[in-house]
Design a protein around this motif. Structure first.
Motif, short mmCIF file in Angstrom:
data_model
loop_
_atom_site.label_atom_id
_atom_site.label_comp_id
_atom_site.label_asym_id
_atom_site.label_seq_id
_atom_site.Cartn_x
_atom_site.Cartn_y
_atom_site.Cartn_z
N LEU A 100 0.83 -1.21 0.00
CA LEU A 100 0.00 0.00 0.00
C LEU A 100 0.86 1.26 0.00
O LEU A 100 0.54 2.24 -0.68
CB LEU A 100 -0.93 0.00 1.21
CG LEU A 100 -1.87 1.19 1.36
CD1 LEU A 100 -2.79 1.32 0.16
CD2 LEU A 100 -2.69 1.07 2.65
N GLU A 101 1.96 1.22 0.74
CA GLU A 101 2.87 2.37 0.76
C GLU A 101 3.48 2.60 -0.62
O GLU A 101 3.66 3.75 -1.05
CB GLU A 101 3.97 2.14 1.80
CG GLU A 101 3.49 2.24 3.24
CD GLU A 101 2.92 3.61 3.57
OE1 GLU A 101 3.50 4.62 3.13
OE2 GLU A 101 1.88 3.67 4.25
N LEU A 102 3.79 1.51 -1.33
CA LEU A 102 4.33 1.66 -2.68
C LEU A 102 3.28 2.24 -3.62
O LEU A 102 3.58 3.11 -4.45
CB LEU A 102 4.83 0.32 -3.20
CG LEU A 102 5.48 0.38 -4.59
CD1 LEU A 102 6.78 -0.42 -4.63
CD2 LEU A 102 4.53 -0.13 -5.68
N PHE A 103 2.03 1.77 -3.50
CA PHE A 103 0.96 2.31 -4.35
C PHE A 103 0.75 3.80 -4.07
O PHE A 103 0.49 4.58 -4.99
CB PHE A 103 -0.34 1.55 -4.11
CG PHE A 103 -0.33 0.13 -4.63
CD1 PHE A 103 0.73 -0.35 -5.38
CD2 PHE A 103 -1.37 -0.73 -4.36
CE1 PHE A 103 0.75 -1.65 -5.86
CE2 PHE A 103 -1.37 -2.03 -4.83
CZ PHE A 103 -0.30 -2.49 -5.58
N LYS A 104 0.85 4.18 -2.81
CA LYS A 104 0.71 5.60 -2.46
C LYS A 104 1.83 6.42 -3.08
O LYS A 104 1.59 7.51 -3.63
CB LYS A 104 0.73 5.76 -0.94
CG LYS A 104 0.66 7.22 -0.48
CD LYS A 104 0.78 7.32 1.04
CE LYS A 104 0.78 8.78 1.49
NZ LYS A 104 0.95 8.90 2.96
N LEU A 105 3.05 5.90 -3.01
CA LEU A 105 4.19 6.59 -3.61
C LEU A 105 4.02 6.68 -5.13
O LEU A 105 4.39 7.69 -5.75
CB LEU A 105 5.48 5.87 -3.26
CG LEU A 105 6.80 6.58 -3.61
CD1 LEU A 105 6.89 7.92 -2.91
CD2 LEU A 105 7.99 5.71 -3.24
N LEU A 106 3.45 5.64 -5.73
CA LEU A 106 3.18 5.66 -7.17
C LEU A 106 2.20 6.78 -7.51
O LEU A 106 2.38 7.48 -8.51
CB LEU A 106 2.62 4.31 -7.62
CG LEU A 106 2.03 4.25 -9.04
CD1 LEU A 106 3.07 4.63 -10.08
CD2 LEU A 106 1.46 2.86 -9.32
N TRP A 107 1.16 6.95 -6.70
CA TRP A 107 0.20 8.01 -6.98
C TRP A 107 0.85 9.39 -6.86
O TRP A 107 0.60 10.28 -7.67
CB TRP A 107 -1.00 7.91 -6.04
CG TRP A 107 -1.98 9.04 -6.25
CD1 TRP A 107 -2.34 9.99 -5.35
CD2 TRP A 107 -2.70 9.33 -7.45
NE1 TRP A 107 -3.25 10.85 -5.90
CE2 TRP A 107 -3.49 10.48 -7.20
CE3 TRP A 107 -2.76 8.73 -8.71
CZ2 TRP A 107 -4.32 11.04 -8.16
CZ3 TRP A 107 -3.59 9.30 -9.67
CH2 TRP A 107 -4.36 10.43 -9.39
N GLU A 108 1.69 9.57 -5.86
CA GLU A 108 2.39 10.85 -5.71
C GLU A 108 3.31 11.09 -6.91
O GLU A 108 3.42 12.22 -7.41
CB GLU A 108 3.20 10.85 -4.41
CG GLU A 108 2.32 10.82 -3.16
CD GLU A 108 3.12 10.59 -1.89
OE1 GLU A 108 4.34 10.30 -2.00
OE2 GLU A 108 2.54 10.70 -0.79
N ALA A 109 3.96 10.02 -7.39
CA ALA A 109 4.81 10.14 -8.58
C ALA A 109 3.98 10.44 -9.82
O ALA A 109 4.44 11.14 -10.73
CB ALA A 109 5.61 8.85 -8.78
N THR A 110 2.75 9.93 -9.85
CA THR A 110 1.85 10.20 -10.97
C THR A 110 1.50 11.68 -11.04
O THR A 110 1.53 12.29 -12.12
CB THR A 110 0.56 9.37 -10.81
OG1 THR A 110 0.88 7.97 -10.82
CG2 THR A 110 -0.42 9.67 -11.94
#
Length: 291
Positions: free
Chosen positions: A139-149
């Motif tokens: 979940l933390e990686l998915f959150k970081l992916l959204w911020e990178a998006t």
């Protein structure tokens, strides 16, 4: 500014095809924007073959990357997680983010539905307290992916090098994933829908001017064509900016993650200039040549 300094589609350089050596580990620092379109399948397989790279390692690696390579790196790892562990879910009361239940790990490429449902579950669970475990790390990686998006979308728009239609349809795609807040007034909802409809109509009018032979619609004079193009481009500019202002006012919190990620991926693929973050080999080579 949205869709500013846009270029004709015919000026877009074709993506460069890059292959990944079978003997060399996948390194996102060597990936260019132009290599994205032609290597999605090979990149996915490469990440699956290297699952010795844990989620925490993937996050640490991402922190050293520039905007576009970071987005690509995190998205590839997120897809590999979904392909291996299956579709993620978010249980209710309390909201717990979970991997697929009773599913043996596989090396299956996830479908768009798998990605959309998994990112939706992550978005629903992101503000809830999660128990320690692998799913929390995911979940933390998915959150970081959204911020990178969000960072990638902002950088693309700031550059202003997108094809006009690609830019417009991307903003329409973001609108398709927009979840209107419950407190939104009827007038605001109507305005949002009107801007989206106007943007779609203007984008469609550009397509209507094309013909397979000379790029001009039959029966349309040069003067009429110039008028339609000018009007369509003005509409795209105005409506795109108004919709983007709404997304930004909301802090991008009402855009479904999969829609935003898909648009960012599409926009990066269509950029004209490849951005490369040099790896250690390139740095050493440059040093040797300067000696």
């Amino acid at each position: 500014m949205a869709c500013s300094r846009i270029r004709s589609r015919h000026s877009i350089s074709p993506p460069t095809q890059h292959s990944i050596s079978k003997t060399r580990p996948y390194d996102p620092r060597h990936k260019t924007i132009g290599s994205v379109r032609g290597t999605r399948q090979s990149l996915f397989c490469s990440v699956l073959l290297e699952m010795s790279l844990s989620t925490s390692d993937a996050v640490s690696e991402a922190l050293s990357l520039d905007t576009f390579p970071k987005f690509i790196h995190l998205y590839d790892h997120a897809k590999s997680l979904i392909g291996i562990h299956g579709r993620y879910t978010a249980s209710s009361d309390p909201i717990i983010f979970e991997r697929a239940q009773n599913k043996a790990p596989t090396n299956k490429k996830p479908s768009r539905e798998d990605l959309a449902c998994s990112f939706a579950a992550a978005q629903d669970a992101i503000h809830a307290v999660q128990p320690a475990g692998p799913a929390k790390d995911d979940l933390e990686l998915f959150k970081l992916l959204w911020e990178a998006t969000i960072d990638a979308i902002a950088k693309v728009l700031e550059g202003g090098n997108l094809d006009l239609e690609v830019c417009a349809w991307g903003i329409i795609g973001l609108a398709a994933g927009y979840m209107k807040p419950e407190a939104t007034s009827h007038a605001d909802k109507s305005s949002f829908s009107a801007y989206r409809s106007r943007l779609r109509t203007a984008s469609g009018s550009l397509d209507s001017l094309k013909s397979p032979r000379n790029g001009r619609a039959p029966g349309v004079s040069p003067e009429q064509r110039a008028y339609i193009l000018t009007k369509a481009r003005r509409e795209i500019h105005v409506c795109s900016n108004l919709l983007l202002q709404q997304y930004r006012r909301d802090g991008w919190t009402h855009i479904r993650w999969y829609h935003g990620i898909a648009v960012a991926e599409r926009w990066i693929e269509n950029l004209t200039v490849a951005e490369v973050v040099p790896g250690e080999e390139e740095v050493h080579s440059a040093r040797d040549e300067s000696v």
